[in-house]
Design an enzyme around this catalytic site. Structure first.
Site, PDB file in Angstrom:
ATOM      1  N   LYS A 110      69.389  54.182  75.910  1.00 33.46           N
ATOM      2  CA  LYS A 110      68.920  53.593  77.101  1.00 33.46           C
ATOM      3  C   LYS A 110      67.354  54.435  77.980  1.00 33.46           C
ATOM      4  O   LYS A 110      66.487  53.841  78.250  1.00 33.46           O
ATOM      5  CB  LYS A 110      69.778  54.725  78.512  1.00 33.46           C
ATOM      6  CG  LYS A 110      71.316  54.407  78.780  1.00 33.46           C
ATOM      7  CD  LYS A 110      71.575  54.646  79.777  1.00 33.46           C
ATOM      8  CE  LYS A 110      72.604  55.583  79.559  1.00 33.46           C
ATOM      9  NZ  LYS A 110      73.699  55.817  80.720  1.00 33.46           N
ATOM     10  N   ARG A 129      80.265  55.458  68.164  1.00 36.18           N
ATOM     11  CA  ARG A 129      79.533  54.219  69.373  1.00 36.18           C
ATOM     12  C   ARG A 129      79.389  53.606  68.611  1.00 36.18           C
ATOM     13  O   ARG A 129      79.382  53.150  67.181  1.00 36.18           O
ATOM     14  CB  ARG A 129      78.015  55.187  68.663  1.00 36.18           C
ATOM     15  CG  ARG A 129      77.753  55.883  69.908  1.00 36.18           C
ATOM     16  CD  ARG A 129      76.843  56.507  70.003  1.00 36.18           C
ATOM     17  NE  ARG A 129      76.513  57.673  71.219  1.00 36.18           N
ATOM     18  CZ  ARG A 129      75.961  57.263  72.674  1.00 36.18           C
ATOM     19  NH1 ARG A 129      75.229  55.811  72.961  1.00 36.18           N
ATOM     20  NH2 ARG A 129      75.959  57.978  73.044  1.00 36.18           N
ATOM     21  N   GLU A 138      76.567  57.315  82.897  1.00 36.60           N
ATOM     22  CA  GLU A 138      75.554  58.780  83.840  1.00 36.60           C
ATOM     23  C   GLU A 138      74.654  57.878  84.843  1.00 36.60           C
ATOM     24  O   GLU A 138      73.791  56.744  83.606  1.00 36.60           O
ATOM     25  CB  GLU A 138      74.306  58.727  82.724  1.00 36.60           C
ATOM     26  CG  GLU A 138      73.550  59.866  83.693  1.00 36.60           C
ATOM     27  CD  GLU A 138      72.832  60.646  82.941  1.00 36.60           C
ATOM     28  OE1 GLU A 138      72.519  61.008  81.645  1.00 36.60           O
ATOM     29  OE2 GLU A 138      71.324  61.222  83.606  1.00 36.60           O
TER      30      GLU A 138
END
Ligand code: ATP
Ligand code: MG
Length: 560
Positions: free
Chosen positions: A271, A261, A36
């Protein structure tokens, strides 16, 4: 590029089986990396990049780059460009297949109409707050929206009006009609479209309804013909929803596989929090060398090879775990040790004067560029009467285990001679300003013909030839080993290491350091690896310390 052996893992096993089953046909695997564009990439993304692009390369398939740009409020071209730069730098190539979820807005709109026509989606007037209340919890089943049974024709009309801008933000949403009592909260009539009168970085003012991530993601994969949609574990319980959409639409159905992850000790990868650190100027931008961003690591001097080797060695697992930051640093050192040219530089200079050395003589001594790679050759370094050594390498009253220079003691100067300290000069405050030595001309090259030994070899630079530079020394940004568990920015700030950056001016380097190129990494003998900062100019040279020489990972392994 494939300098390492890739370990196998459960994803590679699945793919091998899929390839076997499709043996003989035109079947090729097709993956994608779907960032993204709402921030810079970090080391966790590097893991996903190495996995997706790596699989395509290993199994003769393709990997797309797709920007999941469904949220116009947070996305910017700056991020798109940085993401592309970072992927290339890591050594991967999307071969022109650069796609955007926003390219599919029209198609997605068509898919939504198809679901409405099937009676599988409806326009809902509940507010965001009400939708949350109606959804229920893990223990309380959800309640149907009063708008759930709207006739298909009315839904089609309202949805079109939403698209045409008739309603303000938040007035209505389009929802999938699945099951408000499902044990999986994602299946309780999730929102597919929301109204947002906001310009998008690519479609500009064309749309005022935007698809949610959950609605756009699986269909985008399907449109691109992705065979294996690889994502992180938090999407595991979104999979039934993605399956539901694809089955209802009867379109190509990629296989979703989840993996754990990457978490690193002392490192934050959210983020949202990274953006906060940047915006509040706690760090100097997204490429601050203390950040785990790819641009930060590049600026710090980490090589793409070391990051790829690290990702390969960490491997792919199904369960969450946290990797020691020292493990990453181990791969950085391993790679730099092979490649970084050696230089001599002094971070905290102390003047050393050789009283019995001729005043006007400069000797050119030969130094090895890299003992790990003799093809790197040698270079000449000037030696003269006045030198700089490291302040730490001298003690007036040395404790028992200090073997370096002290009054009356003899040490070796690397590539040069033995010197012996005879006298110390201090300023009025008692600080040592100069030390006076004598040298033994017979020890040229570093050995005494009479076989006498010294216990230390010091690095040095010739004062009259030295290049001055600024060194930036980085330590961990956080004091806490597990800052990634912290969700609140405030809490995180309490955790900052106040000494994460020290700037040291007037360091002295050998003359070959006068012409350096940004991004080049050197090993300063005995001090560590240092990378030339891109902010350098001809008269101001800046080095970022990439890493010390000590491999902390070896120590951790021993203690385990
Ligand atoms: P956010 O921080 O906003 O939750 P994200 O980390 O999911 O975002 P994306 O841009 O959506 O960021 O990530 C792109 C891809 O990188 C996704 O497929 C995601 O699964 C993967 N990814 C992100 N963080 C990690 C991580 N720590 N380890 C492995 N893969 C990751
Ligand atoms: Mg994400």
């Amino acid at each position: 590029m494939n300098t390492f052996k890739q370990k196998t893992d459960f994803i590679r096993e699945i793919i091998r089986n899929d390839l076997k089953e499709n043996d003989g046909g035109q079947y090729k695997i097709h993956t994608r990396f779907p960032p993204e564009p709402n921030g810079y990439l970090h080391i966790g993304h590097a893991k996903a990049i190495c996995l997706n692009f790596g699989l395509a390369r290993e199994f003769g398939g393709l990997c797309n780059l797709r920007f999941d740009d469904t949220n116009p409020t947070k996305e910017e071209m700056e991020y798109v460009n940085s993401i592309k730069q970072d992927i290339k730098w890591l050594g991967f190539d999307w071969e022109g297949r650069e796609y955007y979820a926003s390219d599919y807005f029209e198609k997605l709109y068509g898919f939504a109409l198809a679901l409405i026509k099937k009676g599988k989606a409806y326009v809902c007037d509940l507010s965001g707050q009400q939708i949350r209340e109606y959804r229920g919890t893990l223990t309380i089943p959800g309640k149907n929206s009063p708008y759930r049974e709207r006739p298909i024709e009315e839904n089609l009309m309202l949805f079109e009006e939403m698209k045409n801008g008739k309603y303000p933000d938040g007035a209505k949403v389009l929802r999938a009609k699945i099951d408000m009592k499902s044990p999986n909260l994602n299946m309780r009539d999730p929102v597919m479209y929301r109204i947002l009168h906001k310009k998008h970085h690519r479609t500009s003012g064309k749309w005022c309804i935007y698809p949610t991530y959950d609605w756009a993601h699986g269909q985008s994969d399907s449109i691109e013909g992705i065979t294996h949609s690889i994502c992180t574990l938090e999407f595991e319980n979104h999979r039934p929803l993605y399956d539901w959409f694809l089955n209802e639409l009867e379109i190509h159905h990629p296989r979703q596989i989840e993996f754990a992850r990457l978490n690193l000790t002392y490192t934050v990868m959210s983020k949202r929090i990274l953006l906060e650190l940047v915006k509040s100027k706690i760090v100097k931008g997204w490429d601050d060398p203390r950040l785990p961003t790819i641009s930060g690591m590049r600026r710090r001097g980490y090589s793409p090879t070391s990051i790829r080797n690290f990702c390969a060695e960490v491997g792919i697992a199904k369960a969450d775990s946290t990797v020691a930051i020292e493990f990453l640093e181990h791969f950085v050192r391993e790679d730099l040790n092979k490649k970084a040219p050696r230089r001599m530089a002094v971070i905290n200079p102390l003047k050393l004067i050789i009283d019995n050395y001729p005043d006007n003589i400069v000797e050119e001594l030969e130094a090895v560029n890299n003992p790990e790679d003799l093809s790197a050759g040698t270079r000449k370094i000037p030696f003269s009467k006045i030198l700089y050594i490291e302040k730490d390498d001298f003690m007036q009253e040395p404790p028992p285990k200090f073997f370096r220079l002290a009054p009356g003691r003899e040490v070796r100067l690397r590539y040069a001679y033995f010197v012996k300290c005879n006298e110390i000069i201090k300023d009025r405050d008692g600080n040592i300003t100069e030390i006076h030595c004598s040298y033994d001309p017979l020890t040229k090259g570093g050995d005494a013909p009479d076989g006498r030994k010294v216990k230390a070899t010091l690095h040095w630079v010739s004062a009259g030839h030295a290049v001055s530079f600024e060194a930036r020394i980085y330590e961990k940004l956080f004091k806490n080993e597990n800052p990634y568990q912290v969700q609140e920015v405030g809490e995180l700030k309490d955790n900052l290491n106040p000494d994460s950056l020290s700037i040291i001016e007037n360091c002295m380097g050998e003359p070959s350091l006068s012409s350096v190129e940004p991004g080049h990494v050197y090993q300063f003998e005995r001090l560590g690896y240092f990378c030339v900062d891109p902010g350098c100019s001809n008269d101001s040279i800046i080095f970022n310390r990439t890493a010390t020489l000590k491999d902390e990972w070896a120590k951790i392994q021993k203690s385990q």
